[in-house]
Design a protein around this motif. Structure first.
Motif, PDB file in Angstrom:
ATOM      1  N   SER A  24     -99.106  94.151 -53.174  1.00  0.00           N
ATOM      2  CA  SER A  24     -98.024  94.779 -52.416  1.00  0.00           C
ATOM      3  C   SER A  24     -96.660  94.378 -52.957  1.00  0.00           C
ATOM      4  O   SER A  24     -95.763  95.216 -53.128  1.00  0.00           O
ATOM      5  CB  SER A  24     -98.144  94.401 -50.942  1.00  0.00           C
ATOM      6  OG  SER A  24     -97.092  94.968 -50.202  1.00  0.00           O
ATOM      7  N   GLU A  25     -96.506  93.093 -53.247  1.00  0.00           N
ATOM      8  CA  GLU A  25     -95.235  92.606 -53.797  1.00  0.00           C
ATOM      9  C   GLU A  25     -94.979  93.195 -55.180  1.00  0.00           C
ATOM     10  O   GLU A  25     -93.849  93.591 -55.512  1.00  0.00           O
ATOM     11  CB  GLU A  25     -95.269  91.078 -53.873  1.00  0.00           C
ATOM     12  CG  GLU A  25     -93.989  90.458 -54.414  1.00  0.00           C
ATOM     13  CD  GLU A  25     -94.083  88.947 -54.500  1.00  0.00           C
ATOM     14  OE1 GLU A  25     -93.303  88.362 -55.283  1.00  0.00           O
ATOM     15  OE2 GLU A  25     -94.948  88.360 -53.802  1.00  0.00           O
ATOM     16  N   ARG A  26     -96.018  93.288 -56.004  1.00  0.00           N
ATOM     17  CA  ARG A  26     -95.876  93.851 -57.346  1.00  0.00           C
ATOM     18  C   ARG A  26     -95.472  95.327 -57.278  1.00  0.00           C
ATOM     19  O   ARG A  26     -94.637  95.793 -58.057  1.00  0.00           O
ATOM     20  CB  ARG A  26     -97.182  93.707 -58.126  1.00  0.00           C
ATOM     21  CG  ARG A  26     -97.490  92.296 -58.583  1.00  0.00           C
ATOM     22  CD  ARG A  26     -98.881  92.228 -59.192  1.00  0.00           C
ATOM     23  NE  ARG A  26     -99.218  90.880 -59.623  1.00  0.00           N
ATOM     24  CZ  ARG A  26     -98.998  90.400 -60.850  1.00  0.00           C
ATOM     25  NH1 ARG A  26     -98.447  91.185 -61.768  1.00  0.00           N
ATOM     26  NH2 ARG A  26     -99.326  89.164 -61.157  1.00  0.00           N
ATOM     27  N   LEU A  56     -88.230 103.276 -54.875  1.00  0.00           N
ATOM     28  CA  LEU A  56     -88.713 102.624 -53.663  1.00  0.00           C
ATOM     29  C   LEU A  56     -88.674 103.571 -52.468  1.00  0.00           C
ATOM     30  O   LEU A  56     -89.575 103.549 -51.616  1.00  0.00           O
ATOM     31  CB  LEU A  56     -87.873 101.378 -53.380  1.00  0.00           C
ATOM     32  CG  LEU A  56     -88.464 100.337 -52.429  1.00  0.00           C
ATOM     33  CD1 LEU A  56     -89.845  99.880 -52.905  1.00  0.00           C
ATOM     34  CD2 LEU A  56     -87.531  99.142 -52.303  1.00  0.00           C
ATOM     35  N   THR A  80     -93.843  96.851 -54.868  1.00  0.00           N
ATOM     36  CA  THR A  80     -92.443  96.920 -54.445  1.00  0.00           C
ATOM     37  C   THR A  80     -91.504  96.627 -55.606  1.00  0.00           C
ATOM     38  O   THR A  80     -90.513  97.333 -55.820  1.00  0.00           O
ATOM     39  CB  THR A  80     -92.187  95.933 -53.294  1.00  0.00           C
ATOM     40  OG1 THR A  80     -93.008  96.272 -52.175  1.00  0.00           O
ATOM     41  CG2 THR A  80     -90.722  95.951 -52.878  1.00  0.00           C
ATOM     42  N   ARG A  81     -91.806  95.573 -56.388  1.00  0.00           N
ATOM     43  CA  ARG A  81     -90.960  95.225 -57.535  1.00  0.00           C
ATOM     44  C   ARG A  81     -90.953  96.348 -58.569  1.00  0.00           C
ATOM     45  O   ARG A  81     -89.900  96.692 -59.123  1.00  0.00           O
ATOM     46  CB  ARG A  81     -91.437  93.924 -58.193  1.00  0.00           C
ATOM     47  CG  ARG A  81     -91.176  92.677 -57.377  1.00  0.00           C
ATOM     48  CD  ARG A  81     -91.103  91.439 -58.262  1.00  0.00           C
ATOM     49  NE  ARG A  81     -92.203  91.353 -59.214  1.00  0.00           N
ATOM     50  CZ  ARG A  81     -93.329  90.671 -59.011  1.00  0.00           C
ATOM     51  NH1 ARG A  81     -93.524  90.041 -57.861  1.00  0.00           N
ATOM     52  NH2 ARG A  81     -94.267  90.603 -59.942  1.00  0.00           N
ATOM     53  N   ASP A 108     -96.544  92.876 -65.000  1.00  0.00           N
ATOM     54  CA  ASP A 108     -95.482  92.092 -65.641  1.00  0.00           C
ATOM     55  C   ASP A 108     -95.773  91.891 -67.127  1.00  0.00           C
ATOM     56  O   ASP A 108     -95.881  90.761 -67.612  1.00  0.00           O
ATOM     57  CB  ASP A 108     -95.318  90.723 -64.961  1.00  0.00           C
ATOM     58  CG  ASP A 108     -94.728  90.831 -63.571  1.00  0.00           C
ATOM     59  OD1 ASP A 108     -93.961  91.777 -63.328  1.00  0.00           O
ATOM     60  OD2 ASP A 108     -95.040  89.973 -62.730  1.00  0.00           O
ATOM     61  N   ARG A 157     -88.950  99.299 -57.313  1.00  0.00           N
ATOM     62  CA  ARG A 157     -87.513  98.989 -57.341  1.00  0.00           C
ATOM     63  C   ARG A 157     -86.988  99.061 -58.771  1.00  0.00           C
ATOM     64  O   ARG A 157     -85.876  99.554 -59.012  1.00  0.00           O
ATOM     65  CB  ARG A 157     -87.267  97.601 -56.745  1.00  0.00           C
ATOM     66  CG  ARG A 157     -85.781  97.244 -56.640  1.00  0.00           C
ATOM     67  CD  ARG A 157     -85.572  95.900 -55.970  1.00  0.00           C
ATOM     68  NE  ARG A 157     -85.909  95.956 -54.552  1.00  0.00           N
ATOM     69  CZ  ARG A 157     -86.869  95.226 -53.986  1.00  0.00           C
ATOM     70  NH1 ARG A 157     -87.601  94.397 -54.713  1.00  0.00           N
ATOM     71  NH2 ARG A 157     -87.103  95.332 -52.697  1.00  0.00           N
ATOM     72  N   ASP A 209    -101.284  89.639 -55.352  1.00  0.00           N
ATOM     73  CA  ASP A 209    -100.003  90.009 -54.727  1.00  0.00           C
ATOM     74  C   ASP A 209     -99.651  91.466 -55.003  1.00  0.00           C
ATOM     75  O   ASP A 209     -98.518  91.798 -55.389  1.00  0.00           O
ATOM     76  CB  ASP A 209     -98.874  89.097 -55.233  1.00  0.00           C
ATOM     77  CG  ASP A 209     -99.211  87.624 -55.079  1.00  0.00           C
ATOM     78  OD1 ASP A 209     -99.735  87.244 -54.018  1.00  0.00           O
ATOM     79  OD2 ASP A 209     -98.962  86.861 -56.032  1.00  0.00           O
TER      80      ASP A 209
END
Length: 321
Positions: A120-122, A133, A124-125, A160, A128, A118
């Motif tokens: 792309s999601e990571r 962003l 973005t997070r 994470d 942010r 994931d």
């Protein structure tokens, strides 16, 4: 970046008698401490004191010579190195970005290197979390040093991590950029991320850290900054008067709980007392009775820098040359 949703029973970092030698040179010796999950732990000391080698050892990059440790719930052993690295992240003083690539391209490269799902999601997070962003498509060479530090922090957050090692994250930053990094660290603490912070900025450590350890090849002291101040310095009152007292021995001599007094180089009177709060009213009355014009009376405040200088009186790196 949620960190740990629950706090495990054992510490995030547990170190017992850890030692690292390079031939005849000892980088650090017999170091023991623990860091709780969700804690910001400051690791302070002069250049050459063994701080970076300790971080490299806990990050599985250097094998210890002796002692034991556990990081993110795993014993620090060669067979656990890969899994430990999955649970931690290290942000060095220089974030090591590819300046011709954009912010997002840098993070995508490292996400691929780490084989993170994931991605792309990571990304973005992470962006942010560091308030970048809207700068995702900017080339890193166009960013200020402060913004590059934020990108480096975003890179460290991609996985994470349960434990985040930060090595001088505000080195060379102006006060505004440093404040932004401080706010990011506070936010990570609130999310439950354990932060192991090495810094030479003592005011920064005092502002950010729940506890600090002061290192000079061995661990000199560890605790909350206020605890260290109480252990090293006697409680005292600082008194400033418009004019010098004619007979300070007479004024201070009969005060209850007085353990001694002296006059500082700046003209202030420093009174060692058992309890500053209880002593202050009696001191005020004695000064008024003596006809003194009192300008200020307050508990003497020792900074973390005072603690540091009391413990660290040797330049290890200079001695080694």
């Amino acid at each position: 970046m949620s960190g740990n949703s629950t706090t495990p029973a054992q510490p995030a970092i547990l170190v017992e008698g850890l030692t690292k030698r390079f031939g005849e040179r000892t980088a650090f010796a017999d170091v023991s401490f623990g860091v709780d999950y969700g804690e910001v732990f400051g690791f302070l000391g002069p250049n050459g004191a063994g701080k970076t080698t300790t971080v490299r050892t806990l990050g599985t990059l250097v094998a210890p010579t002796a002692g034991h440790a556990a990081v993110a719930g795993l014993p620090l052993r060669p067979e656990n190195a890969v899994e430990i690295r999955r649970r931690i992240a290290v942000m060095p003083e220089s974030p090591g970005l590819y300046l011709r690539l954009s912010v997002a391209e840098n993070l995508a490269f490292f996400a691929g290197l780490y084989e993170l799902p994931d991605a792309s999601e990571r990304i973005t997070r992470a962006l942010r979390a560091v308030n970048l962003l809207d700068r995702a498509d900017d080339p890193c060479r166009a960013l200020s040093k402060g913004l590059r530090q934020r990108v480096g922090l975003a890179r460290a957050l991609l996985s994470d991590p349960q434990v985040l090692f930060l090595d001088e994250p505000t080195s060379g930053l102006d006060p505004v950029a440093a404040r932004d990094v401080h706010e990011l660290i506070d936010g990570l603490r609130n999310r439950g991320v354990t932060i192991f912070l090495t810094t030479h900025r003592l005011a920064e450590a005092e502002r950010l850290c729940d506890r600090v350890g002061i290192m000079n090849t061995t661990l000199r002291m560890i605790g909350r900054p206020d605890e260290l101040r109480e252990q090293l310095f006697a409680k005292s009152l600082e008194i400033r008067t418009r004019d010098p007292l004619a007979d300070p021995d007479r004024v201070f001599g009969a005060l209850p709980g007085l353990e001694g007094w002296h006059r500082g180089a700046d003209g202030a009177y420093l009174l060692a007392v058992a309890d500053p709060d209880l002593a202050a009213p009696a001191v005020t009355r004695a000064l008024v009775a003596a006809g003194a014009d009192l300008l200020s009376l307050s508990p003497s405040r020792h900074s973390l820098e005072d603690v540091y200088l009391q413990l660290i009186d040797t330049d290890v790196e200079a001695q080694a040359r």
